[in-house]
Design a protein around this motif. Structure first.
Motif, PDB file in Angstrom:
ATOM      1  N   MET A   1       0.831  -1.184   0.000  1.00  0.00           N
ATOM      2  CA  MET A   1       0.000   0.000   0.000  1.00  0.00           C
ATOM      3  C   MET A   1       0.881   1.255   0.000  1.00  0.00           C
ATOM      4  O   MET A   1       1.910   1.304   0.652  1.00  0.00           O
ATOM      5  CB  MET A   1      -0.882  -0.001   1.255  1.00  0.00           C
ATOM      6  CG  MET A   1      -1.869   1.148   1.270  1.00  0.00           C
ATOM      7  SD  MET A   1      -2.748   1.238   2.845  1.00  0.00           S
ATOM      8  CE  MET A   1      -1.882   2.602   3.560  1.00  0.00           C
ATOM      9  N   VAL A   2       0.456   2.243  -0.769  1.00  0.00           N
ATOM     10  CA  VAL A   2       1.159   3.520  -0.822  1.00  0.00           C
ATOM     11  C   VAL A   2       0.300   4.530  -0.065  1.00  0.00           C
ATOM     12  O   VAL A   2      -0.846   4.767  -0.407  1.00  0.00           O
ATOM     13  CB  VAL A   2       1.397   3.975  -2.276  1.00  0.00           C
ATOM     14  CG1 VAL A   2       2.126   5.306  -2.308  1.00  0.00           C
ATOM     15  CG2 VAL A   2       2.177   2.920  -3.056  1.00  0.00           C
ATOM     16  N   GLU A   3       0.868   5.118   0.978  1.00  0.00           N
ATOM     17  CA  GLU A   3       0.141   6.046   1.844  1.00  0.00           C
ATOM     18  C   GLU A   3       0.300   7.477   1.345  1.00  0.00           C
ATOM     19  O   GLU A   3       1.421   7.945   1.134  1.00  0.00           O
ATOM     20  CB  GLU A   3       0.703   5.925   3.269  1.00  0.00           C
ATOM     21  CG  GLU A   3       0.066   6.854   4.271  1.00  0.00           C
ATOM     22  CD  GLU A   3       0.697   6.755   5.657  1.00  0.00           C
ATOM     23  OE1 GLU A   3       0.365   7.585   6.497  1.00  0.00           O
ATOM     24  OE2 GLU A   3       1.549   5.857   5.883  1.00  0.00           O
ATOM     25  N   ALA A   4      -0.813   8.175   1.156  1.00  0.00           N
ATOM     26  CA  ALA A   4      -0.768   9.594   0.800  1.00  0.00           C
ATOM     27  C   ALA A   4      -0.428  10.385   2.062  1.00  0.00           C
ATOM     28  O   ALA A   4      -1.044  10.190   3.107  1.00  0.00           O
ATOM     29  CB  ALA A   4      -2.104  10.040   0.226  1.00  0.00           C
ATOM     30  N   ILE A   5       0.582  11.254   1.953  1.00  0.00           N
ATOM     31  CA  ILE A   5       1.003  12.042   3.119  1.00  0.00           C
ATOM     32  C   ILE A   5       0.940  13.532   2.791  1.00  0.00           C
ATOM     33  O   ILE A   5       0.808  13.918   1.626  1.00  0.00           O
ATOM     34  CB  ILE A   5       2.404  11.628   3.621  1.00  0.00           C
ATOM     35  CG1 ILE A   5       3.467  11.791   2.527  1.00  0.00           C
ATOM     36  CG2 ILE A   5       2.384  10.200   4.145  1.00  0.00           C
ATOM     37  CD1 ILE A   5       4.886  11.534   3.005  1.00  0.00           C
ATOM     38  N   THR A   6       1.074  14.352   3.832  1.00  0.00           N
ATOM     39  CA  THR A   6       0.950  15.806   3.689  1.00  0.00           C
ATOM     40  C   THR A   6       2.168  16.503   4.303  1.00  0.00           C
ATOM     41  O   THR A   6       2.977  15.874   4.984  1.00  0.00           O
ATOM     42  CB  THR A   6      -0.314  16.299   4.424  1.00  0.00           C
ATOM     43  OG1 THR A   6      -0.148  16.059   5.822  1.00  0.00           O
ATOM     44  CG2 THR A   6      -1.571  15.602   3.907  1.00  0.00           C
ATOM     45  N   ASP A   7       2.229  17.816   4.097  1.00  0.00           N
ATOM     46  CA  ASP A   7       3.272  18.612   4.740  1.00  0.00           C
ATOM     47  C   ASP A   7       3.230  18.411   6.254  1.00  0.00           C
ATOM     48  O   ASP A   7       4.274  18.369   6.910  1.00  0.00           O
ATOM     49  CB  ASP A   7       3.079  20.110   4.437  1.00  0.00           C
ATOM     50  CG  ASP A   7       3.471  20.502   3.020  1.00  0.00           C
ATOM     51  OD1 ASP A   7       4.309  19.805   2.411  1.00  0.00           O
ATOM     52  OD2 ASP A   7       2.940  21.508   2.515  1.00  0.00           O
ATOM     53  N   GLN A   8       2.018  18.286   6.807  1.00  0.00           N
ATOM     54  CA  GLN A   8       1.856  18.206   8.253  1.00  0.00           C
ATOM     55  C   GLN A   8       2.399  16.912   8.853  1.00  0.00           C
ATOM     56  O   GLN A   8       2.919  16.916   9.969  1.00  0.00           O
ATOM     57  CB  GLN A   8       0.366  18.353   8.635  1.00  0.00           C
ATOM     58  CG  GLN A   8      -0.172  19.765   8.470  1.00  0.00           C
ATOM     59  CD  GLN A   8      -0.321  20.201   7.006  1.00  0.00           C
ATOM     60  OE1 GLN A   8      -0.697  19.402   6.147  1.00  0.00           O
ATOM     61  NE2 GLN A   8      -0.008  21.453   6.720  1.00  0.00           N
ATOM     62  N   ASN A   9       2.281  15.785   8.140  1.00  0.00           N
ATOM     63  CA  ASN A   9       2.712  14.516   8.748  1.00  0.00           C
ATOM     64  C   ASN A   9       3.962  13.912   8.101  1.00  0.00           C
ATOM     65  O   ASN A   9       4.380  12.821   8.471  1.00  0.00           O
ATOM     66  CB  ASN A   9       1.569  13.494   8.776  1.00  0.00           C
ATOM     67  CG  ASN A   9       1.164  12.990   7.402  1.00  0.00           C
ATOM     68  OD1 ASN A   9       1.694  13.393   6.381  1.00  0.00           O
ATOM     69  ND2 ASN A   9       0.184  12.112   7.389  1.00  0.00           N
ATOM     70  N   PHE A  10       4.583  14.624   7.164  1.00  0.00           N
ATOM     71  CA  PHE A  10       5.748  14.092   6.446  1.00  0.00           C
ATOM     72  C   PHE A  10       6.847  13.611   7.392  1.00  0.00           C
ATOM     73  O   PHE A  10       7.324  12.485   7.280  1.00  0.00           O
ATOM     74  CB  PHE A  10       6.308  15.139   5.467  1.00  0.00           C
ATOM     75  CG  PHE A  10       7.549  14.682   4.755  1.00  0.00           C
ATOM     76  CD1 PHE A  10       7.460  13.836   3.667  1.00  0.00           C
ATOM     77  CD2 PHE A  10       8.805  15.088   5.179  1.00  0.00           C
ATOM     78  CE1 PHE A  10       8.611  13.393   3.009  1.00  0.00           C
ATOM     79  CE2 PHE A  10       9.959  14.657   4.535  1.00  0.00           C
ATOM     80  CZ  PHE A  10       9.851  13.807   3.445  1.00  0.00           C
ATOM     81  N   GLN A  11       7.268  14.450   8.338  1.00  0.00           N
ATOM     82  CA  GLN A  11       8.377  14.089   9.224  1.00  0.00           C
ATOM     83  C   GLN A  11       8.038  12.885  10.093  1.00  0.00           C
ATOM     84  O   GLN A  11       8.863  11.989  10.277  1.00  0.00           O
ATOM     85  CB  GLN A  11       8.786  15.281  10.103  1.00  0.00           C
ATOM     86  CG  GLN A  11       9.432  16.422   9.336  1.00  0.00           C
ATOM     87  CD  GLN A  11      10.724  16.026   8.616  1.00  0.00           C
ATOM     88  OE1 GLN A  11      11.353  15.016   8.908  1.00  0.00           O
ATOM     89  NE2 GLN A  11      11.122  16.825   7.652  1.00  0.00           N
ATOM     90  N   ASP A  12       6.819  12.849  10.622  1.00  0.00           N
ATOM     91  CA  ASP A  12       6.408  11.723  11.468  1.00  0.00           C
ATOM     92  C   ASP A  12       6.387  10.412  10.694  1.00  0.00           C
ATOM     93  O   ASP A  12       6.866   9.391  11.166  1.00  0.00           O
ATOM     94  CB  ASP A  12       5.014  11.964  12.069  1.00  0.00           C
ATOM     95  CG  ASP A  12       5.028  13.052  13.126  1.00  0.00           C
ATOM     96  OD1 ASP A  12       6.112  13.319  13.693  1.00  0.00           O
ATOM     97  OD2 ASP A  12       3.958  13.622  13.387  1.00  0.00           O
ATOM     98  N   VAL A  13       5.823  10.451   9.484  1.00  0.00           N
ATOM     99  CA  VAL A  13       5.650   9.227   8.695  1.00  0.00           C
ATOM    100  C   VAL A  13       6.984   8.718   8.141  1.00  0.00           C
ATOM    101  O   VAL A  13       7.202   7.518   8.035  1.00  0.00           O
ATOM    102  CB  VAL A  13       4.630   9.464   7.553  1.00  0.00           C
ATOM    103  CG1 VAL A  13       4.543   8.265   6.629  1.00  0.00           C
ATOM    104  CG2 VAL A  13       3.250   9.788   8.126  1.00  0.00           C
ATOM    105  N   THR A  14       7.888   9.634   7.795  1.00  0.00           N
ATOM    106  CA  THR A  14       9.129   9.227   7.121  1.00  0.00           C
ATOM    107  C   THR A  14      10.342   9.209   8.049  1.00  0.00           C
ATOM    108  O   THR A  14      11.473   9.092   7.587  1.00  0.00           O
ATOM    109  CB  THR A  14       9.432  10.143   5.917  1.00  0.00           C
ATOM    110  OG1 THR A  14       9.708  11.472   6.386  1.00  0.00           O
ATOM    111  CG2 THR A  14       8.276  10.174   4.931  1.00  0.00           C
ATOM    112  N   GLY A  15      10.131   9.289   9.348  1.00  0.00           N
ATOM    113  CA  GLY A  15      11.240   9.414  10.281  1.00  0.00           C
ATOM    114  C   GLY A  15      11.916   8.124  10.702  1.00  0.00           C
ATOM    115  O   GLY A  15      13.016   8.154  11.243  1.00  0.00           O
ATOM    116  N   LYS A  16      11.280   6.976  10.469  1.00  0.00           N
ATOM    117  CA  LYS A  16      11.851   5.705  10.929  1.00  0.00           C
ATOM    118  C   LYS A  16      11.891   4.690   9.802  1.00  0.00           C
ATOM    119  O   LYS A  16      10.974   4.624   8.991  1.00  0.00           O
ATOM    120  CB  LYS A  16      10.992   5.118  12.059  1.00  0.00           C
ATOM    121  CG  LYS A  16      11.051   5.892  13.340  1.00  0.00           C
ATOM    122  CD  LYS A  16      10.343   5.129  14.460  1.00  0.00           C
ATOM    123  CE  LYS A  16      10.303   5.949  15.720  1.00  0.00           C
ATOM    124  NZ  LYS A  16       8.981   6.434  16.054  1.00  0.00           N
TER     125      LYS A  16
END
Length: 104
Positions: A1-16
């Motif tokens: 699955m490819v998750e759509a992300i935003t400016d608001q959650n980019f760092q949280d989603v891509t941090g680990k």
């Protein structure tokens, strides 16, 4: 699955872990060609790599922050650090070879 992300959650989603983000826009022809390739890889790397996509028209801050001027741009992060930035269309084989470097 490819998750759509935003400016608001980019760092949280891509941090680990290993994360591939597809920066795209609806009007971009090469982006529409790249999308199915990313989705195929998301199925194959399920659990090993997180796949995300970001519409640069709806979320300009992140793209501007990374100096993304052309799309599609694929960014690979490992544990929060950018390790690859790929501009333009890339085949499944090309992306698979690159991702293997970060998942081995």
């Amino acid at each position: 699955m490819v998750e759509a992300i935003t400016d608001q959650n980019f760092q949280d989603v891509t941090g680990k872990g290993v994360v591939l983000t597809d920066f795209w826009a609806t009007w971009c022809g090469p982006c529409r060609m790249q999308s199915p390739v990313v989705e195929q890889l998301a199925d194959e790397y399920d659990g090993e790599v997180k796949f995300t996509k970001m519409d640069v028209d709806e979320n300009p801050e992140t793209a501007q922050g990374f100096g993304i001027m052309s799309i599609p741009t694929l960014m690979i992060k490992k544990d929060g650090e950018v390790v690859e930035t790929l501009v333009g269309y890339h085949s499944k084989e090309q992306l698979d070879k690159i991702l293997q470097q970060y998942t081995a």
